[in-house]
Write a protein that holds these residues in place. Structure first.
Motif, short mmCIF file in Angstrom:
data_model
loop_
_atom_site.label_atom_id
_atom_site.label_comp_id
_atom_site.label_asym_id
_atom_site.label_seq_id
_atom_site.Cartn_x
_atom_site.Cartn_y
_atom_site.Cartn_z
N GLN A 48 2.68 10.83 -10.15
CA GLN A 48 2.33 11.92 -8.74
C GLN A 48 1.34 12.81 -8.48
O GLN A 48 0.40 13.08 -7.74
N SER A 75 -1.06 10.69 -3.73
CA SER A 75 -1.30 11.19 -2.83
C SER A 75 -0.90 10.79 -1.21
O SER A 75 -2.17 10.01 -1.07
N THR A 81 -2.28 11.10 0.74
CA THR A 81 -3.90 12.23 1.69
C THR A 81 -4.64 11.83 0.65
O THR A 81 -6.15 12.54 0.97
N ASN A 136 2.97 7.80 -1.01
CA ASN A 136 1.70 8.37 -1.67
C ASN A 136 0.61 7.05 -2.39
O ASN A 136 1.10 5.76 -2.83
#
Length: 325
Positions: free
Chosen positions: A29, A33, A35, A150
């Motif tokens: 995690q 992401s 982003t 993600n």
């Protein structure tokens, strides 16, 4: 007393395994992401969405095909784009494994998105991420829910032909087999039922459901007679296609579960989710509540997409999705 002697180490071992899995998940995690490409390739998600929407506008079946392609990738050694690799003298491709051969589709869509992305930011975006995002965009294009993906996966340098033949669920699987197969990937019974709801889209070939409509008793007679028109009992028309959901075949909705409750599941593995077993209540819940289905489908898709991703320097960024650099 003897039971306590053996139970304590088991508890400690189980706790250790749980903590290790939790640690691995946390690391994953932390490194992945939504982003991830914002600075290195800011147009990547837009390019993927445009490519997917154009492909589906040409062929409405493609929405289901892209979701299936993503599932078949992630369920075999994780979401690493290994399913996209062509066979070579040193690679036996998953494309040629029985569950994928002459049935898995959408390779060209992923390759097209990759080509466009490479023009903007070469060597940055993985094929594994493109496939994962494409599956999400395909669901959205059919009226389904959206979610944040993600990103940060890398691509495999090998394929897993044998594992594709053993790990991917069969359309004939009984419920216990399905539950066990999903559990091995860290997916629960609820995840199994939610992900199976992707069969609200798409079509399947006659030879995969012929035995069911001619021989099984857990099928609505009128439904079976309708499906027989596209699937003769004689060994002809094996590749004739029939929609998994006759009512809304191109719309992502919860009609799949209503079909199961009426004994109108086309594949035996689908009907086995509502056949007097432990998943009946989940099917009933989703049939009554599209909101519950959408929520759980999103959760399950996120879990699926984060099975064994190649991160932290493992894997590569392929220049083309069908071959190792």
């Amino acid at each position: 007393m003897a039971s306590h002697i053996y139970t304590t180490p088991c508890i400690i071992a189980s706790l250790s395994c749980f903590l290790l899995l939790l640690s691995s998940f946390s690391q994953c995690q932390a490194q992945m992401s939504p982003t991830f490409y914002n600075k290195t390739c800011p147009n990547a998600l837009k390019i993927i969405r445009t490519t997917v929407n154009q492909a589906i506008s040409r062929d409405r079946r493609m929405a289901a095909s892209l979701v299936r392609l993503h599932f078949h990738d992630c369920f075999v050694q994780g979401c690493d784009a290994s399913i996209l690799l062509d066979s070579t003298p040193v690679i036996e491709g998953e494309k040629d494994a029985l569950p994928n051969n002459a049935s898995a589709r959408g390779y060209d869509v992923i390759e097209a998105a990759k080509r466009e992305i490479e023009k903007s930011c070469p060597g940055v975006v993985s094929c594994a991420d493109i496939l994962t995002v494409a599956a999400r965009d395909a669901v959205v294009s059919a009226g389904g829910p959206s979610w944040a993906v993600n990103l940060g996966r890398r691509d495999s340098t090998m394929a897993y032909h044998a594992k594709a033949g053993t790990d991917l669920p069969s359309p004939y699987s009984d419920l216990d087999t399905l539950i066990t197969a999903f559990a091995k990937k860290g997916l629960s019974k609820r995840d199994l039922v939610a992900l199976s709801g992707a069969h609200t889209l798409g079509q399947t070939q006659c030879f995969l459901f012929r035995y069911r409509i001619y021989n099984h008793t857990d099928v609505d007679p009128d439904f079976a007679n309708t499906r027989k028109r596209q699937c003769p009992e004689q060994q002809i028309g094996d590749k004739n296609l029939s929609p998994l959901d006759l009512v809304t075949p191109y719309v992502f909705d919860n009609n799949y579960y209503k079909n199961l409750m009426q004994k109108k599941g086309l594949l035996q593995s689908d009907q086995n989710l509502f056949n007097g077993g432990v998943t009946d209540s989940i099917v009933s819940e989703y049939a009554k509540s599209p909101e519950a289905f959408n929520t759980d489908f999103v959760s399950a898709m996120i879990k699926l997409s984060e099975i064994q991703p190649l991160i932290d320097g493992h894997g590569i960024i392929r220049k083309v999705c069908s071959a190792v650099n």
